[in-house]
Structures are given as structure tokens and as C-alpha cells.
Design a protein around this motif. Structure first.
Motif, PDB file in Angstrom:
ATOM      1  N   UNK A  91       0.730  -1.194  -0.122  1.00  0.00           N
ATOM      2  CA  UNK A  91       0.012  -0.021   0.020  1.00  0.00           C
ATOM      3  C   UNK A  91       1.039   1.267   0.100  1.00  0.00           C
ATOM      4  N   UNK A  92       1.977   1.176   0.869  1.00  0.00           N
ATOM      5  CA  UNK A  92       2.764   2.554   0.940  1.00  0.00           C
ATOM      6  C   UNK A  92       3.627   2.498  -0.557  1.00  0.00           C
ATOM      7  N   UNK A  93       4.097   1.530  -1.101  1.00  0.00           N
ATOM      8  CA  UNK A  93       4.708   1.859  -2.349  1.00  0.00           C
ATOM      9  C   UNK A  93       3.438   2.224  -3.503  1.00  0.00           C
ATOM     10  N   UNK A  94       2.477   1.821  -3.543  1.00  0.00           N
ATOM     11  CA  UNK A  94       1.464   2.043  -4.365  1.00  0.00           C
ATOM     12  C   UNK A  94       1.130   3.547  -4.154  1.00  0.00           C
ATOM     13  N   UNK A  95       0.974   4.167  -3.208  1.00  0.00           N
ATOM     14  CA  UNK A  95       0.652   5.532  -2.919  1.00  0.00           C
ATOM     15  C   UNK A  95       1.923   6.246  -3.228  1.00  0.00           C
ATOM     16  N   UNK A  96       3.028   5.814  -2.890  1.00  0.00           N
ATOM     17  CA  UNK A  96       4.461   6.409  -3.300  1.00  0.00           C
ATOM     18  C   UNK A  96       4.441   6.922  -4.737  1.00  0.00           C
ATOM     19  N   UNK A  97       4.140   5.831  -5.318  1.00  0.00           N
ATOM     20  CA  UNK A  97       4.223   5.801  -7.015  1.00  0.00           C
ATOM     21  C   UNK A  97       2.979   6.658  -7.440  1.00  0.00           C
ATOM     22  N   UNK A  98       2.136   6.695  -7.104  1.00  0.00           N
ATOM     23  CA  UNK A  98       0.979   7.626  -7.380  1.00  0.00           C
ATOM     24  C   UNK A  98       1.456   9.186  -6.986  1.00  0.00           C
ATOM     25  N   UNK A  99       1.930   9.248  -5.653  1.00  0.00           N
ATOM     26  CA  UNK A  99       2.273  10.730  -5.586  1.00  0.00           C
ATOM     27  C   UNK A  99       3.533  11.235  -6.558  1.00  0.00           C
ATOM     28  N   UNK A 100       4.337  10.244  -6.655  1.00  0.00           N
ATOM     29  CA  UNK A 100       5.422  10.593  -7.405  1.00  0.00           C
ATOM     30  C   UNK A 100       5.002  10.894  -8.783  1.00  0.00           C
ATOM     31  N   UNK A 101       4.263  10.185  -9.318  1.00  0.00           N
ATOM     32  CA  UNK A 101       3.681  10.465 -10.876  1.00  0.00           C
ATOM     33  C   UNK A 101       2.961  11.801 -10.649  1.00  0.00           C
ATOM     34  N   UNK A 102       2.023  11.915  -9.904  1.00  0.00           N
ATOM     35  CA  UNK A 102       1.133  13.285  -9.462  1.00  0.00           C
ATOM     36  C   UNK A 102       2.028  14.465  -9.567  1.00  0.00           C
ATOM     37  N   UNK A 103       2.992  14.262  -8.866  1.00  0.00           N
ATOM     38  CA  UNK A 103       3.973  15.617  -8.611  1.00  0.00           C
ATOM     39  C   UNK A 103       4.507  15.646  -9.990  1.00  0.00           C
ATOM     40  N   UNK A 104       4.772  14.902 -11.008  1.00  0.00           N
ATOM     41  CA  UNK A 104       5.538  15.258 -12.229  1.00  0.00           C
ATOM     42  C   UNK A 104       4.402  15.469 -13.388  1.00  0.00           C
ATOM     43  N   UNK A 105       3.108  15.706 -12.959  1.00  0.00           N
ATOM     44  CA  UNK A 105       2.176  16.171 -13.923  1.00  0.00           C
ATOM     45  C   UNK A 105       1.297  15.152 -14.557  1.00  0.00           C
ATOM     46  N   UNK A 106       1.529  13.973 -14.038  1.00  0.00           N
ATOM     47  CA  UNK A 106       0.572  12.771 -14.527  1.00  0.00           C
ATOM     48  C   UNK A 106      -0.540  12.809 -14.140  1.00  0.00           C
ATOM     49  N   UNK A 107      -1.659  12.345 -15.088  1.00  0.00           N
ATOM     50  CA  UNK A 107      -3.044  12.161 -14.760  1.00  0.00           C
ATOM     51  C   UNK A 107      -3.488  10.797 -14.708  1.00  0.00           C
TER      52      UNK A 107
END
Length: 586
Positions: free
Chosen positions: A144-160
Motif C-alpha cells: 500500500x505504501x509503495x503504491x501510494x508513493x508511486x501515485x504521489x511521485x507521478x502526480x507531482x510530475x504532472x501525470x493524470x
């Protein structure tokens, strides 16, 4: 029901009234005083049920058994001198119970929680019980932590984040599709997606620029330790970019994901061209935590007096002679072991396995007599041999030699126990061939939507692609490529693959049409989340990191899926099953 979780209670709560919930991990009757270890997702806490404190709670505790669900109310106190448990987070305190409620009883379990000797079939049948292990909970907490981290990292780089369809069109992407019959359109089928590949390309045509998805994918293929029929991938796509931009975004994301799991990984990662990986390690997913690189010996063997080897060595395009040096191997392996290694490689199609031993007076071995003194010296020089080293070599078709010598490399590393633990070695494998030939037929090495780097080359086997795989500790963690965004290039690739215009438009017409309406340059990558978690948690099987996995026969033992359906359902779907006996005899 609860005031806090079990393992959240500590010395700071001494004297406080608490209400705790969980399962009975164990219970003990010590001369009339009953001790219960209560377990929830946070850990264990000890309950004390003393008739001197509460006769009613003690009466209830007397009926308690393993895995009963309890609600316990009482006060926190320090354990007596010499009674603390340093191995337990709550080992300095205990709960004196004044009210105990059995919220639910439990039948006798088919196995003891945390018993490591239970068969896998039993564990999968009662997977919900297996998930009660603290180890299982920690795996999914980390996931769960890894998935959230992936989401946050990509969101921070402008991914939708965009969800793509699960019911889609069957397209040939390398593995068999899972087909879903349509009730409304009799005789027609949906397919479950092997990946969101085509839809994410269409999103780029739609101007979304940067897309990602934690995507469920399905492939009807033979299973192994790192495969499942349904799996999850972190899928991403970018417009107006190339290989370098995708790699940079991916490394940043992985750094955040691994940091969330408690690991600091260093970027940028190393890179190795596909051909170098095959020539040195016999695999396009090399484990670089240890050396044991192969050395090419084909020129030397072309001059040897053994006709079998010299004839193989004459065709340098088709064949290979590869040597694998094992430092100090002469003192590690007996001659019997070294001869036994031949049986190992034969399982993978090898016709044999030769070896030399480096002695004080030079190279020794059954085949040494076929080489001149100068060539034996050349073998020593090229392989950088020292006294005590052993060098094994395989000869034949390059694909066969790469395969069995690559497997042999891993086998030796495991046998010698030289693979470092608790180390993550990432490497990008780049510069893949565009095509591979199987049984005389050209196939796309990645998929047919990969951009060639030299589209005008005459020989398809010499065409290269702009594709890249990310490998971790010998496991392919993800793969991607720059996509074809020009219809004329896509049509040419289809022709090389033997896909006619009619077939291309029937299966991919919607994509070919989309490319005609101003498709931007785009590229992407997909990471196997399950494989990533298998490596992060050091799990032996991908099934350990999937909540409800399938067996190696693609069965769910828990729900008994797949299963027959009644005739009415089949009739609604316009499906009639053949008689199994008649099909077998015919």
C-alpha cells in the motif's frame, strides 16, 4: 469498540482504562489466572484475567480458545519485575481485564497461524487465515505504501490518472487473451486487456500529455514463480518525449517507491545494451549483483583440432563458444561435480559442457590435447585465469548457448552462495532488436507499436528498436518503448510482421485512424507492481504479495474458480459445450 490498537498501548498508558479488540493469538492458565495474547494488525498485547479482579471476565476467559474474536476492557499496568518480554513491543505492560466479550467464536483451525510447514494448497484454500499472519499484513502494508508513493511521485510530475477499459477487443500482443462472451452480441467476444497499451496511446492522441494508471492486466499463459493470470502494473505514458525522459521519470518514481519501503537507492541506474547482456550473461535480464561474466572463445576454438568445435566456430554469425570462469573453482568443486554439471545444462538443450582447470603448469582437462600451446596461453590471457580457477565452456547455436550458459551462471552463483543479500542492483537493458525469428517467422520482440531506430535497413533482423527494460536482481521489473506515432511507419512494421492491410485495419483500425489525426511523439513504460513487491519483501513467490492469488494451474482454490456454469447461462450467451468424451476420442 476500541480506544486504540493493541500494540499502541505502552508505559505512558499505565493506570488508564482501555478498550481493545482482536483475535486470540494464544492463551495460558497459570494457577487460575488466565493470560491471553490478543492480536490485531498492530501486534500483540497481554491480557490478564484474574478472578480477584473480575470473576465474570475470568469465567468468559476460561471458555476462550485460539482465534476467538474478543473485545477486552480493563486497565493498563506494568508487568512484574522479571516478567517483561523484550521481544514484544508491549512487553513492559499488560491489561488487567474487568470486562471480556466474546464477539465471535472460531472453529478449530485447519492449521496453526504462523506455522511455516503448511502446504501451499491448504494456505490458498484458507487464504483469509493465512493473511492473519503478521508477516502477511506487513507485506500488504508495504504494498500500500509503495503504491501510494508511486501515485504521489507521478502526480507531482504532472501525470493524470485515467482508468482504461477492462472489456476490450482481442488483439495479438504475445500471450493468449482471456475472452468474455457477449450476451447482447451473440457469438462475439470481449477480451480482458493484456495491458492498456492501445488506450494509453489513444490518450496521447487525445492530448492528455502524461497518463498513469495502477492497472489490472490479464494474460492466459503458463505460470511460474513470478507470473499470475491477473496482475497489476504501474502503467505510464508521456507525449513529446523520448527514451531519456521516460527513464528519468521512472528512476525518480522508483526512488520514491523504494524510499517508502525503507530503502535508499542510488540513481541514475547503470545501462547495458541488449547484445552485450546476452553475450556476457546469456540473458536480457542479467543479475549484476555478482560477476561471472561469459567470455567469447569462438576465434580460439576455430583453430582447435576437435572437428566438432572447429566446425561450430566457423559460423560466427549463427554460433557461439562461450566460456564461464569460476575463480578458485578447482578448490570448490570436485571432478565428479564438474562432470555432473553437464547433466544440468543438458536439461536446457546443451549437447555437452567442457571445462579446463588452471594448474601451476598450465591448463589441464579432457580437451586440452586439441589445442596448441599458444592457444591454451591465449585462453588463459583472455579469461584472466589464475591458478585454482576453473573455466567451463559451451558451444553451438548462439541462442541455445546464451540460454543454457546463462542459466548455468545463475546455478553456479546459487551453489557457491555468492549472491549478496539485501542489495538492489538495477540496470536498464537498452538497444533491443526490433524483431526476433521463431520457427522461421518474424515476431516483434516487444510489441508491434515500438518505434524502430533504423526503419530503412533492408534486413529486418538488423532493425533495432527504441525499447528499454528495467531489470532488478535478475528480474524484469518493467519494460517500455518509444511508440510509433506515424501511420506510414506503423503500416510498414505490420507488413514486416506479415500482417496484411485487411488484418491490420480489422484489429487495429481505430489506432491507425487515430495516428492520422496529429498523433504526438510519445513513449511509455509499465512496471510489474507484483514483481516489485516480491523483490522488496524478499518473497519466494509472487503469490505471497497478491491478496488472493491463483495456483500454477490458474485456479483459485478458495472460490473454486474457474467453475462450470448452468445451461441457462450458456444458452443466454449462445454457447454450447462439446461433449468432453467425444472431443477426446475425436
Amino acid at each position: 469498540m476500541r480506544s486504540q490498537y493493541c500494540a499502541e498501548v505502552d508505559e505512558n498508558n499505565v493506570g488508564e482504562a482501555v478498550s481493545l479488540c482482536g483475535w486470540v493469538n494464544s492463551y495460558r492458565d497459570h494457577g487460575g489466572v488466565i493470560f491471553i495474547d490478543l492480536r490485531d494488525k498492530s501486534g500483540l498485547v497481554q491480557l490478564v484475567c484474574d478472578p480477584a479482579d473480575s470473576t465474570e471476565a475470568h469465567k468468559v476467559a476460561n471458555e476462550v480458545r485460539d482465534e476467538f474474536v474478543l473485545i477486552a476492557k480493563g486497565r493498563v499496568r506494568l508487568r512484574g519485575e522479571g516478567l517483561t518480554n523484550p521481544n514484544l513491543k508491549t512487553g513492559k505492560i499488560e491489561i488487567v481485564v474487568d470486562e471480556l466479550i466474546v464477539e465471535n467464536k472460531s472453529d478449530v483451525l485447519p492449521f496453526v497461524i504462523n506455522d511455516e510447514k503448511v502446504g501451499e494448497e491448504t494456505l490458498l484454500k484458507y487464504r483469509y487465515l493465512d493473511l492473519r499472519k503478521p508477516k502477511s499484513y506487513e507485506i500488504f502494508k508495504l504494498r500500500s505504501k509503495a503504491t501510494i508513493a508511486a501515485r504521489n511521485a507521478l502526480d507531482a510530475q504532472g501525470f493524470l490518472e485515467v482508468e482504461t477499459p477492462v472489456l476490450t477487443k482481442s488483439t495479438p500482443e504475445g500471450a493468449r487473451d482471456y475472452l468474455v462472451p457477449s450476451r447482447v452480441h451473440a457469438g462475439e467476444f470481449y477480451a480482458l486487456p493484456q495491458s492498456p497499451q492501445l488506450f494509453k496511446q489513444l490518450l496521447m492522441v487525445g492530448g492528455f500529455d502524461r497518463y498513469f494508471q495502477i492497472a489490472k492486466c490479464f494474460r492466459d499463459e503458463d505460470l511460474r514463480a513470478d507470473r499470475q493470470p491477473e496482475f497489476t502494473q504501474i502503467d505510464l505514458e508521456m507525449s513529446f518525449c523520448g527514451q531519456e525522459e521516460v527513464i528519468a521519470v521512472s528512476e525518480d518514481m522508483l526512488k520514491d517507491v523504494f524510499a517508502a519501503a525503507g530503502h535508499d537507492i542510488q540513481t541514475p541506474f547503470n545501462r547495458i545494451p541488449y547484445m552485450e547482456a546476452m553475450e556476457k550473461y546469456g540473458s536480457d535480464k542479467p543479475d549484476l549483483r555478482y560477476d561471472l561474466a561469459m567470455v567469447d572463445m569462438i576465434d580460439i576454438f576455430a583453430r582447435c583440432e576437435n572437428e566438432i568445435f572447429s566446425n561450430i566456430a566457423k559460423d560466427t554469425k549463427k554460433n557461439r563458444v562461450k566460456a564461464l570462469k569460476v575463480p578458485n573453482g578447482d578448490n570448490i568443486f570436485s571432478k565428479r561435480q564438474m562432470k555432473g554439471f553437464e547433466d544440468y545444462v543438458r536439461k536446457f538443450g546443451a549437447s555437452g559442457l567442457g571445462y579446463f582447470q588452471m594448474k601451476e603448469d598450465g591448463l589441464k582437462g579432457p580437451l586440452a590435447k586439441f589445442f596448441s600451446a599458444e592457444d591454451l596461453e591465449q585462453i588463459i590471457k583472455v579469461s584472466e585465469l589464475k591458478v585454482g580457477d576453473v573455466i567451463f565452456f559451451g558451444a553451438g547455436d548462439k541462442h541455445l548457448v546464451w540460454d543454457y550458459m546463462g542459466r548455468f551462471r545463475i546455478y553456479l552463483a546459487e551453489l557457491m552462495e555468492i549472491i549478496p543479500e539485501n542489495r538492489f542492483e538495477f540496470v536498464w537493458v537498452v538497444d533491443f532488436p526490433m524483431f526476433e525469428v521463431e520457427e522461421g517467422k518474424i515476431k516483434a520482440m516487444h510489441h508491434p507499436f515500438t518505434m524502430p531506430s533504423n526503419i530503412d535497413v533492408k534486413d529486418p533482423e538488423e532493425m533495432m528498436s527504441i525499447a528499454y527494460d528495467i531489470v532488478l536482481n535478475g528480474t524484469e521489473l518493467g519494460g517500455g518503448s518509444v511508440r510509433i506515432h506515424k501511420p506510414e511507419i506503423q503500416e510498414k512494421v505490420f507488413k514486416l510482421l506479415g500482417i496484411s492491410d485487411e488484418e491490420a485495419h480489422e484489429k487495429f483500425g481505430f489506432l491507425l485512424d487515430a495516428l492520422k489525426f496529429g498523433a504526438p511523439p510519445h513513449a511509455g513504460l509499465a512496471f510489474g507492481l507484483d514483481r516489485m513487491m516480491m523483490l522488496l519483501t524478499d518473497s519466494p513467490s509472487i503469490r505471497d504479495v497478491i491478496a488472493f492469488p491463483k495456483t500454477q494451474k490458474a485456479q483459485c482454490i478458495l472460490t473454486q474458480a474457474p467453475s462450470p456454469v448452468d445451461n441457462e447461462q450458456l444458452k443466454e450467451l449462445s454457447i454450447r459445450l462439446r461433449d468432453k468424451k467425444r472431443t477426446t476420442t475425436n
